[in-house]
Scaffold this motif. Structure first.
Motif, short mmCIF file in Angstrom:
data_model
loop_
_atom_site.label_atom_id
_atom_site.label_comp_id
_atom_site.label_asym_id
_atom_site.label_seq_id
_atom_site.Cartn_x
_atom_site.Cartn_y
_atom_site.Cartn_z
N THR A 499 -5.26 8.44 -6.60
CA THR A 499 -4.80 8.01 -5.28
C THR A 499 -5.19 6.56 -5.02
O THR A 499 -6.30 6.14 -5.33
N THR A 500 -4.28 5.80 -4.43
CA THR A 500 -4.51 4.38 -4.18
C THR A 500 -5.51 4.19 -3.04
O THR A 500 -5.51 4.93 -2.06
N LEU A 501 -6.37 3.18 -3.20
CA LEU A 501 -7.27 2.77 -2.12
C LEU A 501 -6.65 1.54 -1.46
O LEU A 501 -6.62 0.46 -2.04
N LEU A 502 -6.13 1.70 -0.24
CA LEU A 502 -5.43 0.60 0.44
C LEU A 502 -6.39 -0.45 0.97
O LEU A 502 -6.06 -1.65 0.98
N GLY A 503 -7.56 -0.05 1.43
CA GLY A 503 -8.47 -1.03 1.98
C GLY A 503 -9.75 -0.41 2.46
O GLY A 503 -9.91 0.82 2.46
N GLY A 704 -1.78 6.02 0.25
CA GLY A 704 -3.12 5.74 -0.26
C GLY A 704 -4.19 6.07 0.75
O GLY A 704 -3.92 6.63 1.83
N LEU A 705 -5.44 5.73 0.37
CA LEU A 705 -6.61 6.00 1.21
C LEU A 705 -7.08 4.72 1.87
O LEU A 705 -6.97 3.62 1.31
N VAL A 706 -7.63 4.86 3.07
CA VAL A 706 -8.33 3.78 3.74
C VAL A 706 -9.77 4.25 3.94
O VAL A 706 -10.01 5.27 4.59
N PHE A 707 -10.69 3.52 3.31
CA PHE A 707 -12.11 3.89 3.40
C PHE A 707 -12.68 3.28 4.67
O PHE A 707 -12.80 2.05 4.79
#
Length: 759
Positions: A499-503, A704-707
């Motif tokens: 899964t993509t990490l967007l920011g 994606g994910l936003v941490f």
């Protein structure tokens, strides 16, 4: 966006990277084989599977906890070392010497030589020095009692543990007596009183009494062994008298030979009877019933009857002699021929008579033998064989019993000889003072001044290491059981799939005192918005959700909406979190009537309200919306809602409830053009993975994910923060600290975005 990617020297900051157009229908982010619908510059996928790296594992366990671990390790190590230093005291050792000079007078030359039992005598002195009587006498002496130490069984054990008695290896006639104690005066008194008590008790009086007691015990054992030998010898004589010989082995051998001879005879008779068929079915059958007399020949009878065999041999000899005379030319009337013919005819008659006797036609008394006599002979031989076998068994048992008693006598004699030797040694030992010299005792002169052993340093070092390891192990176990995402790269590397990490978004304080961090956070939101828009101009409807409440999805949704509006896009933000209603609360625009009722009757467009932010509108929830309204939502209702507002706005951003536990999240995410999953720092990995799995099952297009809520250090090393620093001119100023009432209704993150877009 992954922290590792922007820390690599081969990559430029986001603002400086070229954007490559992707072929139609292709996207870079995927999960579970589905396109995320996001065209990004470079690879933002999850880390590939790699072999376990021990250094990496340790880094993950202690990351962010190294300082705490080090401090705790030092503190615990110092505490443990201090306890070891206080618990251990230096030991002082005092020593006395006992010299044993053992000699004997040689009667032949009048000289002296060392006795062979000298080592045993020296070892006995070592044992005497440690006897309870000696220890008790030393502990009850006036000097020891003057130390004010208690006299108890426990203190006696402590006293014995400090006492050591040994034989000097270099000089076997020297016995060393040492005592270790933290008090040098106590060590001195203990050794002195031990050797003094030993000298009084054993060297002068007790040794003689002990030797006498040992002599009496040995004499009693000697008398017992002598009586046992006498009794066993009498039993052996009685068995020999019963058998008639003290050596039954010859009798056993004679019986064995007789038994073998009878066994051979039985075998021969049974073989002959088997040749005539007499033993075909039963060896005890009547001879008349064995075969038909007309079928038995002389030769068959001869195989069983020895007399018939002799007659056949004599007849055959007579016939052979007649043939020899005929070859010599003698006629039938020659006297010798007539004599031989008569002899052959007589033998033939006797053969027939013996045959009749064998068949039972003539009584056995008349003929002298037959099958009956052979069978009787066979039975007699078998009876003799059984009797001899039983006699041999009984005789063998008696012989074994005699052998056991002889062995017992020999063993008792050996024990008796040993006891006699020990008695002789004791008698010699009784004359030690008159014939073999003396025992000299040399007590210590003064208390020791220097410690013999100081274990404080060693134990302090050992316990310092052990104490330091406890926090290290404890923090390591804490890291093992703590399954939360604490850093962004953990969400990327250990997150679900690729899964993509967007920011990465920081945890901002309410007062926004760190203006540089606030500016970087706003820049990160704008960057996430840019990544979402790249290459997908047809995508207008986005859903923002999280795995569980508390991850900051509502703040993220409002911040993105503010960023879209600030970039010139006509933006609608829909509050479909019917339970939390965070957006409507933040913007203070909750309606009285419920949103669900508006969706149901198709009047939801009339509920759309413009906010005080340019180009930003809100479709709020109402007081009547609750979990019951959310439970009645259907896919068709959500489709109608999205399709109705899609063409009226450039961007539609929907805030839903958490994926795990809400119905509206699944319905909205399944129909949205893209889904943004917010992961809060401290969220368990299993929950995030479960949320992504559920989105995948409903066919959601996960961008994606936003941490969110990241640590400041983690955020400062993120791509957004680095990109912000790389492009900001020197004369630019960060976001000014807002007035107390400016956007006060917003959470810190949407507040900094609103301030940034206003600038």
């Amino acid at each position: 966006m992954s922290q590792q990617q922007f820390e690599s020297p081969e990559r430029l900051p986001i603002a400086a990277q070229p954007v490559q157009a992707l072929p139609a229908g292709q996207s870079t982010g995927q999960y579970g084989g589905q396109n995320t619908g996001l065209a990004l510059p470079g690879d933002f996928g999850g880390a590939p599977q790699q072999q376990v790296n021990l250094f990496k594992v340790l880094h993950q366990l202690y990351r962010g906890r190294l300082l705490l671990t080090a401090v705790l390790a030092v503190v615990c190590g110092v505490i443990f070392a201090s306890l070891a230093w206080l618990a251990n005291k230096p030991g002082y050792q005092s020593m006395a010497t006992v010299r044993v000079q053992v000699q004997r007078i040689n009667v032949l030359d009048g000289g002296t030589d060392v006795m062979s039992w000298f080592p045993t005598f020296v070892q006995e002195q070592v044992n005497f020095l440690q006897q309870p009587r000696v220890v008790n006498a030393a502990m009850n002496s006036a000097d020891w009692l003057g130390l004010q130490r208690p006299i108890t069984p426990e203190s006696e054990k402590v006293f014995k543990s400090g006492l050591r008695v040994f034989v000097d290896r270099a000089s076997p006639s020297i016995i060393g007596v040492t005592y270790n104690d933290p008090d040098p005066q106590a060590a001195f008194i203990a050794v002195r009183e031990i050797v003094t008590a030993y000298e009084k008790i054993f060297v002068e009086t007790q040794q003689k009494q002990l030797l006498t007691m040992q002599q009496n015990l040995l004499q009693t054992e000697k008398n017992k062994l002598e009586q046992d030998i006498k009794d066993t010898q009498a039993q052996l004589t009685a068995i020999a008298g019963e058998l008639g010989t003290p050596q039954p082995d010859r009798e056993i051998e004679f019986l064995s030979l007789r038994r073998q001879d009878i066994e051979v005879q039985i075998h021969e008779i049974e073989s002959r009877l088997a040749g005539t068929g007499a033993l075909a079915n039963n060896k005890q059958q009547d001879p008349a019933e064995v075969a038909d007399p007309s079928q038995l020949t002389y030769e068959q009878i001869a195989s069983t009857d020895m007399e018939m065999g002799a007659l056949i041999r004599d007849r055959n000899d007579a016939l052979m002699n007649m043939d020899a005379m005929k070859r010599r030319g003698l006629g039938d009337n020659h006297p010798e021929m007539r004599k031989l013919r008569a002899q052959a005819e007589s033998l033939q008659g006797r053969m027939e008579q013996q045959r009749q006797i064998f068949l039972g036609n003539i009584p056995a008394e008349a003929g002298g033998g037959g099958m009956d006599s052979t069978m009787r002979r066979l039975r007699d031989l078998k009876d003799q064989f059984v009797k001899l076998q039983e006699q041999q068994r009984q005789l063998t048992g008696k012989a074994q019993e005699m052998e056991n008693k002889r062995t017992s006598i020999e063993q008792n004699r050996l024990n008796l000889n040993n006891i006699i030797r020990r008695l002789d040694d004791l008698r010699l030992q009784q004359g030690v003072e008159q014939q073999m010299g003396q025992i000299q005792v040399f007590p210590p002169d003064a208390p020791p001044k220097v410690p013999a052993e100081d274990t404080r340093k060693r134990w302090s070092a050992i316990l310092f290491m052990l104490g330091s390891m406890l926090p290290v192990l404890g923090v390591g176990v804490w890291g093992l059981v703590d399954r939360r995402y604490r850093y962004s790269d953990e969400a990327l590397q250990e997150g679900p799939g690729n899964t993509t990490l967007l920011g990465i978004l920081p945890r901002l304080p309410n007062d926004l005192r760190d203006q540089e961090q606030a500016s970087a956070a706003a820049h990160c939101v704008h960057q996430i918005r840019t990544l979402i828009q790249l290459g997908k101009s047809n995508n207008r409807v986005y859903a923002c959700t999280s795995s569980n409440p508390g991850d900051g999805k509502t703040s993220m949704a409002l911040s993105l909406a503010l960023s879209f509006a600030g970039s010139g896009s006509k933006t609608l933000i829909v509050d479909l979190d019917m339970i939390g209603q965070g957006l409507s609360r933040s913007l203070r625009m909750r309606e009285q009537t419920g949103l669900y009722q508006s969706i149901l009757d198709g009047s939801f467009k009339s509920r759309i309200r413009a906010t005080h932010i340019d180009r930003l509108s809100l479709l709020p929830t109402g007081l009547e919306d609750d979990h019951r309204a959310a439970n009645r939502l259907s896919e068709g209702q959500i489709v109608r809602l999205i399709e109705s507002v899609r063409n009226d706005f450039d961007i539609v951003l929907i805030d839903t409830g958490p994926v795990l536990g809400s119905i509206e999240a699944h319905l909205v995410c399944a129909q949205a053009d893209g889904v943004i999953l917010v992961v809060g720092a401290g969220r368990a990995r299993g929950q995030v993975k479960a949320a992504v799995d559920q989105l995948n099952r409903v066919g959601a297009r996960l961008l994606g994910l936003v941490f969110n809520l990241a640590q400041p250090k983690d955020f400062k090393t993120s791509a957004a923060s680095q990109s912000f620093r790389s492009v900001r001119p020197d004369d630019d100023r960060p976001i000014a600290r807002p007035a107390s009432d400016e956007f006060a209704e917003f959470e810190p993150l949407p507040r900094v975005v609103a301030l940034d877009t206003k600038r």
